[in-house]
Design an enzyme around this catalytic site. Structure first.
Site, PDB file in Angstrom:
ATOM      1  N   THR A  71      72.341  27.589  28.815  1.00 19.35           N
ATOM      2  CA  THR A  71      71.306  26.597  29.071  1.00 19.35           C
ATOM      3  C   THR A  71      70.674  26.109  27.778  1.00 19.35           C
ATOM      4  O   THR A  71      70.673  26.830  26.762  1.00 19.35           O
ATOM      5  CB  THR A  71      70.199  27.199  29.961  1.00 19.35           C
ATOM      6  OG1 THR A  71      69.094  26.298  30.057  1.00 19.35           O
ATOM      7  CG2 THR A  71      69.681  28.512  29.384  1.00 19.35           C
ATOM      8  N   ASP A  72      70.098  24.910  27.797  1.00 20.84           N
ATOM      9  CA  ASP A  72      69.369  24.428  26.627  1.00 20.84           C
ATOM     10  C   ASP A  72      68.025  25.135  26.466  1.00 20.84           C
ATOM     11  O   ASP A  72      67.387  25.028  25.406  1.00 20.84           O
ATOM     12  CB  ASP A  72      69.169  22.907  26.698  1.00 20.84           C
ATOM     13  CG  ASP A  72      68.358  22.439  27.896  1.00 20.84           C
ATOM     14  OD1 ASP A  72      68.009  23.266  28.764  1.00 20.84           O
ATOM     15  OD2 ASP A  72      68.085  21.221  27.991  1.00 20.84           O
ATOM     16  N   GLU A  73      67.594  25.882  27.478  1.00 22.99           N
ATOM     17  CA  GLU A  73      66.299  26.556  27.383  1.00 22.99           C
ATOM     18  C   GLU A  73      66.283  27.657  26.330  1.00 22.99           C
ATOM     19  O   GLU A  73      65.210  28.107  25.906  1.00 22.99           O
ATOM     20  CB  GLU A  73      65.885  27.103  28.755  1.00 22.99           C
ATOM     21  CG  GLU A  73      65.645  26.001  29.765  1.00 22.99           C
ATOM     22  CD  GLU A  73      64.978  26.495  31.041  1.00 22.99           C
ATOM     23  OE1 GLU A  73      64.071  27.350  30.955  1.00 22.99           O
ATOM     24  OE2 GLU A  73      65.373  26.027  32.123  1.00 22.99           O
ATOM     25  N   TYR A  95      63.660  34.297  31.564  1.00 21.01           N
ATOM     26  CA  TYR A  95      64.963  33.702  31.895  1.00 21.01           C
ATOM     27  C   TYR A  95      65.690  33.252  30.636  1.00 21.01           C
ATOM     28  O   TYR A  95      66.834  33.635  30.375  1.00 21.01           O
ATOM     29  CB  TYR A  95      64.790  32.527  32.855  1.00 21.01           C
ATOM     30  CG  TYR A  95      65.995  31.606  32.882  1.00 21.01           C
ATOM     31  CD1 TYR A  95      67.245  32.094  33.261  1.00 21.01           C
ATOM     32  CD2 TYR A  95      65.898  30.270  32.487  1.00 21.01           C
ATOM     33  CE1 TYR A  95      68.369  31.262  33.260  1.00 21.01           C
ATOM     34  CE2 TYR A  95      67.005  29.438  32.489  1.00 21.01           C
ATOM     35  CZ  TYR A  95      68.237  29.944  32.871  1.00 21.01           C
ATOM     36  OH  TYR A  95      69.340  29.132  32.862  1.00 21.01           O
TER      37      TYR A  95
END
Length: 353
Positions: free
Chosen positions: A133-135, A159
């Site tokens: 994910t880009d997170e 997360y």
């Protein structure tokens, strides 16, 4: 080619499985634990295909993984199995540590044992593709900066920290053991079969029921929205054409503030579902601002230049075309989402096991 897809009953995973079965001659082994977010009804259109097999397995179960590899002899792994909801990670981080970190480690070790005993030709052709994910990058300042494949990691939630950890594990298994790995980091996905706890389906379904549309803070958090079927095409291109050891960022080129997304949904519903619940005059009047989530990142935006330049992938959907398709899908597939909302999709599944 035979591809082992972990988390293939989830939102993105099921899109990947449908894409492979419907658009290629490859076979899929779908490995999924079937947590609350795993829904085999998202795979009804391919479940009878002779090139598709489902295995209900937890990626933390090394013995079961060993059996899967020995029995099915995959040519590649696409690892999507993960706990993925930020709010849930804040309320209960333990499951995210177990699945996203420990599970990835166990899967890497099972894959390495299998890969080591392959013949030279199959060993060289094998790929382990980790979907992230880009997170993991944290958030961006200003309006011009973009996440690139070289952006440093600064995760903000349990997360994203667990996904960052799994990314590091995957890269280290290449560096230390030579396992041929690739990593992709994607922006926010949306589209058909999206679990209703996420922003877009939650807003659609709440509006249809005349419920409040809760928007965190001022609603100005910006995300880059990627239509899930565009993402599935990109993932398949990476696992089949990507260069071992490389990272590819995948984005939709569609930056929107959360409040813009919600307002777009309301506008589409005014057109597509004008017969509103009795308590609703205008869908936009259901928008309600609520207390922001802890550590909420302000802006994500992906620079997807590399995958376009090196692999020739570009998103086919604009946000406007993709969000229309998404709203229309939910309007036309009440059977699917109503069974998710009332829990019957899990009760019947558990009863048959």
């Amino acid at each position: 080619m035979k591809i082992l897809v972990t988390g293939g009953a989830g939102f993105i995973g099921s899109a990947v499985v449908r894409h492979i079965i419907n658009n290629t001659q490859d076979s899929v082994v779908n490995l999924d634990k079937l947590t609350y977010a795993g829904n085999l009804e998202s795979l009804t259109e391919v479940s009878g295909n002779e090139r598709y097999v489902f295995e209900q397995v937890d990626i933390c179960d090394r013995e079961a993984l060993t059996r899967i590899f020995e029995e099915h002899q995959p040519d590649a792994v696409m690892h999507l199995a993960a706990e993925s909801h930020v709010d849930r990670s804040i309320d209960g981080p333990a499951a995210f540590i177990e699945t996203n970190i420990v599970g990835t480690y166990v899967l890497l070790e099972a894959t390495r044992s299998y890969w080591n005993q392959l013949c030279v030709e199959r060993k060289e052709a094998f790929r382990f593709h980790h979907i992230s994910t880009d997170e993991v990058y944290g958030d961006l300042e200003g309006t011009d900066e973009l996440f690139t494949e070289e952006t440093s990691y600064e995760p903000s939630s349990p997360y994203s920290a667990s996904k960052a950890s799994s990314d590091h594990l995957v890269r280290s298994w290449l560096r230390t053991y030579g396992l041929p790995t690739l990593v992709t980091n994607c922006s926010n996905n949306y589209g058909p079969y999206h679990f209703p706890e996420k922003l877009i389906p939650l807003m659609i379904l709440n509006a249809l029921e005349g419920k409040a549309l809760p928007v965190y803070g001022d609603g100005m958090q910006i995300r880059d929205w990627l239509y899930v079927e565009d993402h599935a095409r990109a993932l398949y291109k990476v696992v089949t054409e990507g260069v071992v050891g490389e990272t590819y960022n995948i984005g939709g080129h569609n930056e929107k503030a959360n409040i813009e997304v919600v307002q777009s949904i309301c506008t589409l519903l005014e057109e597509l579902r004008p017969n509103k619940p009795d308590n609703v005059e205008h869908y936009k009047k259901l928008i309600t601002y609520v207390k922001d989530r802890p550590g909420h990142d302000v802006r994500y935006a992906i620079d997807a230049t590399k995958i376009g330049r090196e692999l020739g992938w570009e998103p086919e959907e604009t946000f406007e075309s993709g969000i229309r398709k998404t709203v229309e899908w939910y309007l036309n597939n009440q059977d699917w989402w109503s069974r998710v909302l009332d829990g019957s999709y899990t009760r019947e599944r558990l009863g048959s096991n």
